[in-house]
Design a protein around this motif. Structure first.
Motif, PDB file in Angstrom:
ATOM      1  N   ARG A 178      11.609  30.262  29.894  1.00 51.23           N
ATOM      2  CA  ARG A 178      11.385  31.541  30.571  1.00 51.23           C
ATOM      3  C   ARG A 178      12.637  32.401  30.447  1.00 51.23           C
ATOM      4  O   ARG A 178      13.742  31.885  30.435  1.00 51.23           O
ATOM      5  CB  ARG A 178      11.143  31.325  32.065  1.00 51.23           C
ATOM      6  N   ARG A 179      12.446  33.700  30.375  1.00 49.82           N
ATOM      7  CA  ARG A 179      13.608  34.601  30.426  1.00 49.82           C
ATOM      8  C   ARG A 179      13.879  34.885  31.901  1.00 49.82           C
ATOM      9  O   ARG A 179      13.090  35.601  32.561  1.00 49.82           O
ATOM     10  CB  ARG A 179      13.303  35.895  29.674  1.00 49.82           C
ATOM     11  N   GLU A 180      14.941  34.237  32.402  1.00 53.88           N
ATOM     12  CA  GLU A 180      15.184  34.325  33.843  1.00 53.88           C
ATOM     13  C   GLU A 180      16.187  35.407  34.174  1.00 53.88           C
ATOM     14  O   GLU A 180      17.206  35.537  33.501  1.00 53.88           O
ATOM     15  CB  GLU A 180      15.683  32.974  34.377  1.00 53.88           C
ATOM     16  N   MET A 181      15.889  36.197  35.189  1.00 52.35           N
ATOM     17  CA  MET A 181      16.839  37.223  35.663  1.00 52.35           C
ATOM     18  C   MET A 181      16.552  37.497  37.135  1.00 52.35           C
ATOM     19  O   MET A 181      15.453  37.208  37.629  1.00 52.35           O
ATOM     20  CB  MET A 181      16.718  38.498  34.838  1.00 52.35           C
ATOM     21  N   GLU A 182      17.555  38.015  37.805  1.00 51.39           N
ATOM     22  CA  GLU A 182      17.410  38.330  39.224  1.00 51.39           C
ATOM     23  C   GLU A 182      16.615  39.634  39.353  1.00 51.39           C
ATOM     24  O   GLU A 182      16.929  40.624  38.705  1.00 51.39           O
ATOM     25  CB  GLU A 182      18.829  38.495  39.817  1.00 51.39           C
ATOM     26  N   SER A 183      15.560  39.637  40.142  1.00 53.47           N
ATOM     27  CA  SER A 183      14.856  40.902  40.391  1.00 53.47           C
ATOM     28  C   SER A 183      14.938  41.217  41.881  1.00 53.47           C
ATOM     29  O   SER A 183      15.436  40.425  42.668  1.00 53.47           O
ATOM     30  CB  SER A 183      13.379  40.837  39.984  1.00 53.47           C
ATOM     31  N   SER A 184      14.390  42.363  42.243  1.00 54.63           N
ATOM     32  CA  SER A 184      14.489  42.759  43.656  1.00 54.63           C
ATOM     33  C   SER A 184      13.400  42.111  44.496  1.00 54.63           C
ATOM     34  O   SER A 184      13.431  42.133  45.722  1.00 54.63           O
ATOM     35  CB  SER A 184      14.414  44.282  43.776  1.00 54.63           C
ATOM     36  N   SER A 185      12.419  41.526  43.821  1.00 53.92           N
ATOM     37  CA  SER A 185      11.359  40.824  44.558  1.00 53.92           C
ATOM     38  C   SER A 185      10.899  39.640  43.694  1.00 53.92           C
ATOM     39  O   SER A 185      11.190  39.604  42.488  1.00 53.92           O
ATOM     40  CB  SER A 185      10.182  41.779  44.824  1.00 53.92           C
ATOM     41  N   PRO A 186      10.189  38.696  44.279  1.00 49.87           N
ATOM     42  CA  PRO A 186       9.753  37.542  43.491  1.00 49.87           C
ATOM     43  C   PRO A 186       8.860  37.964  42.326  1.00 49.87           C
ATOM     44  O   PRO A 186       7.937  38.767  42.514  1.00 49.87           O
ATOM     45  CB  PRO A 186       8.954  36.707  44.502  1.00 49.87           C
ATOM     46  N   PRO A 187       9.144  37.474  41.123  1.00 50.21           N
ATOM     47  CA  PRO A 187       8.305  37.861  39.975  1.00 50.21           C
ATOM     48  C   PRO A 187       6.915  37.231  40.071  1.00 50.21           C
ATOM     49  O   PRO A 187       6.758  36.146  40.631  1.00 50.21           O
ATOM     50  CB  PRO A 187       9.064  37.289  38.779  1.00 50.21           C
ATOM     51  N   THR A 188       5.934  37.920  39.544  1.00 51.70           N
ATOM     52  CA  THR A 188       4.587  37.341  39.482  1.00 51.70           C
ATOM     53  C   THR A 188       4.268  36.902  38.054  1.00 51.70           C
ATOM     54  O   THR A 188       3.307  36.197  37.809  1.00 51.70           O
ATOM     55  CB  THR A 188       3.526  38.370  39.938  1.00 51.70           C
ATOM     56  N   GLU A 189       5.100  37.381  37.126  1.00 57.80           N
ATOM     57  CA  GLU A 189       4.913  37.059  35.718  1.00 57.80           C
ATOM     58  C   GLU A 189       6.293  37.003  35.075  1.00 57.80           C
ATOM     59  O   GLU A 189       7.135  37.831  35.392  1.00 57.80           O
ATOM     60  CB  GLU A 189       4.065  38.184  35.073  1.00 57.80           C
ATOM     61  N   MET A 190       6.519  36.043  34.198  1.00 57.40           N
ATOM     62  CA  MET A 190       7.811  35.988  33.515  1.00 57.40           C
ATOM     63  C   MET A 190       7.586  35.862  32.023  1.00 57.40           C
ATOM     64  O   MET A 190       6.599  35.271  31.576  1.00 57.40           O
ATOM     65  CB  MET A 190       8.635  34.809  34.044  1.00 57.40           C
ATOM     66  N   GLU A 191       8.555  36.427  31.284  1.00 51.80           N
ATOM     67  CA  GLU A 191       8.452  36.352  29.823  1.00 51.80           C
ATOM     68  C   GLU A 191       8.725  34.911  29.390  1.00 51.80           C
ATOM     69  O   GLU A 191       9.718  34.315  29.827  1.00 51.80           O
ATOM     70  CB  GLU A 191       9.509  37.275  29.241  1.00 51.80           C
ATOM     71  N   VAL A 192       7.860  34.382  28.557  1.00 54.03           N
ATOM     72  CA  VAL A 192       8.024  32.990  28.114  1.00 54.03           C
ATOM     73  C   VAL A 192       8.137  32.975  26.599  1.00 54.03           C
ATOM     74  O   VAL A 192       7.301  33.542  25.891  1.00 54.03           O
ATOM     75  CB  VAL A 192       6.809  32.130  28.549  1.00 54.03           C
ATOM     76  N   GLU A 193       9.210  32.322  26.127  1.00 60.47           N
ATOM     77  CA  GLU A 193       9.385  32.215  24.675  1.00 60.47           C
ATOM     78  C   GLU A 193       8.988  30.800  24.247  1.00 60.47           C
ATOM     79  O   GLU A 193       9.465  29.815  24.821  1.00 60.47           O
ATOM     80  CB  GLU A 193      10.844  32.475  24.329  1.00 60.47           C
ATOM     81  N   ILE A 194       8.115  30.723  23.260  1.00 59.72           N
ATOM     82  CA  ILE A 194       7.732  29.415  22.733  1.00 59.72           C
ATOM     83  C   ILE A 194       8.334  29.294  21.340  1.00 59.72           C
ATOM     84  O   ILE A 194       7.994  30.066  20.444  1.00 59.72           O
ATOM     85  CB  ILE A 194       6.209  29.247  22.727  1.00 59.72           C
ATOM     86  N   THR A 195       9.265  28.344  21.192  1.00 58.16           N
ATOM     87  CA  THR A 195      10.001  28.259  19.922  1.00 58.16           C
ATOM     88  C   THR A 195       9.499  27.133  19.036  1.00 58.16           C
ATOM     89  O   THR A 195       9.822  27.090  17.850  1.00 58.16           O
ATOM     90  CB  THR A 195      11.505  28.065  20.184  1.00 58.16           C
ATOM     91  N   TYR A 196       8.780  26.204  19.590  1.00 56.60           N
ATOM     92  CA  TYR A 196       8.258  25.097  18.768  1.00 56.60           C
ATOM     93  C   TYR A 196       7.025  24.545  19.444  1.00 56.60           C
ATOM     94  O   TYR A 196       6.962  24.451  20.671  1.00 56.60           O
ATOM     95  CB  TYR A 196       9.303  23.981  18.631  1.00 56.60           C
ATOM     96  N   MET A 197       6.064  24.172  18.612  1.00 57.46           N
ATOM     97  CA  MET A 197       4.854  23.585  19.170  1.00 57.46           C
ATOM     98  C   MET A 197       4.241  22.648  18.146  1.00 57.46           C
ATOM     99  O   MET A 197       4.124  23.008  16.975  1.00 57.46           O
ATOM    100  CB  MET A 197       3.863  24.695  19.475  1.00 57.46           C
TER     101      MET A 197
END
Ligand code: HSX
Length: 215
Positions: free
Chosen positions: A105-124
């Motif tokens: 997940r791309r984690e960062m501090e926001s002003s409120s709890p996130p409901t969706e986060m960017e997810v990078e999939i590098t291998y599967m």
């Protein structure tokens, strides 16, 4: 979808050690392995079975049970946090095939709890499965469920007979999100925690499961 809350004392005993900030890396990883094994046995108790008869060495028939799907399991290891959990699950399902997905997940501090986060999939890499196989997606933490929704999207395309999530702590929000989109998926979890903080961490949670297992 059914949610199986695994809140018997032994599960909670191990979870308490995992939550504890004083638990070191070795004990944390061992706890995850133990939970994986116990969760696997609980999953096995909810698979279809046949009633059979066998003949004992005394030449007498005994009624018994055969869980047909024990050998039809494919476990998806969501790297890296799920690795010790999968090690435990494999004790319950030694014949399981295993897929891996490297997701972060791309984690960062926001002003409120996130409901969706960017997810990078590098291998599967997911092994071939048949329509008789059961997919168990292992991830100890489900927070916003952004990661799990991506993986469910990929795994559901393979059309396994059943999809089961093996988790340790899931947020109420994450469970609702999964339930709305994937009503047939079953979730086995040891705890449902109430909150997600502004960085997307489950509260009270146990911290970052990958960091605590591997540094
Ligand atoms: C952590 O974040 C866990 O192991 C999961 O893969 C993920 C859960 O967060 P989320 O996608 O549910 O917000 O690395």
């Amino acid at each position: 979808m059914a949610v199986f809350l695994l809140d018997k004392p032994l599960f909670l005993h191990i979870l308490t050690q995992l939550r504890d900030i004083k638990t070191d890396q070795i004990m944390f990883r061992k706890g995850m392995v133990r939970l994986g094994r116990l969760i696997g046995y609980e999953i096995a108790n909810h698979l279809d079975f046949d009633i059979v008869k066998v003949v004992t060495p005394l030449g007498v028939e005994a009624k018994g049970v055969v869980i047909k799907d024990l050998d039809n399991i494919m476990i998806v290891n969501v790297l890296r946090a799920a690795t010790p959990l999968v090690e435990g699950l494999l004790k319950a399902f030694p014949a399981a095939k295993q897929g891996v997905v490297a997701a972060s997940r791309r984690e960062m501090e926001s002003s409120s709890p996130p409901t969706e986060m960017e997810v990078e999939i590098t291998y599967m890499k997911i092994p071939k499965i048949s329509k008789n196989d059961i997919a168990i997606i292992a991830d100890p933490m489900i927070a916003t469920a952004s990661t799990m929704m991506r993986i469910l999207g990929m795994v559901s395309q393979l059309q396994p007979k059943r999809i089961i999530i093996a988790s340790v702590i899931a947020s109420e929000y994450g469970i609702t999100k999964i339930r709305n989109k994937y009503p047939d998926v079953d979730i086995f979890t040891v705890s449902i925690d109430p909150e997600i903080n502004n960085r997307g961490y489950i509260v009270p949670g146990l911290g970052d499961a990958g960091d605590r297992s591997f540094g």
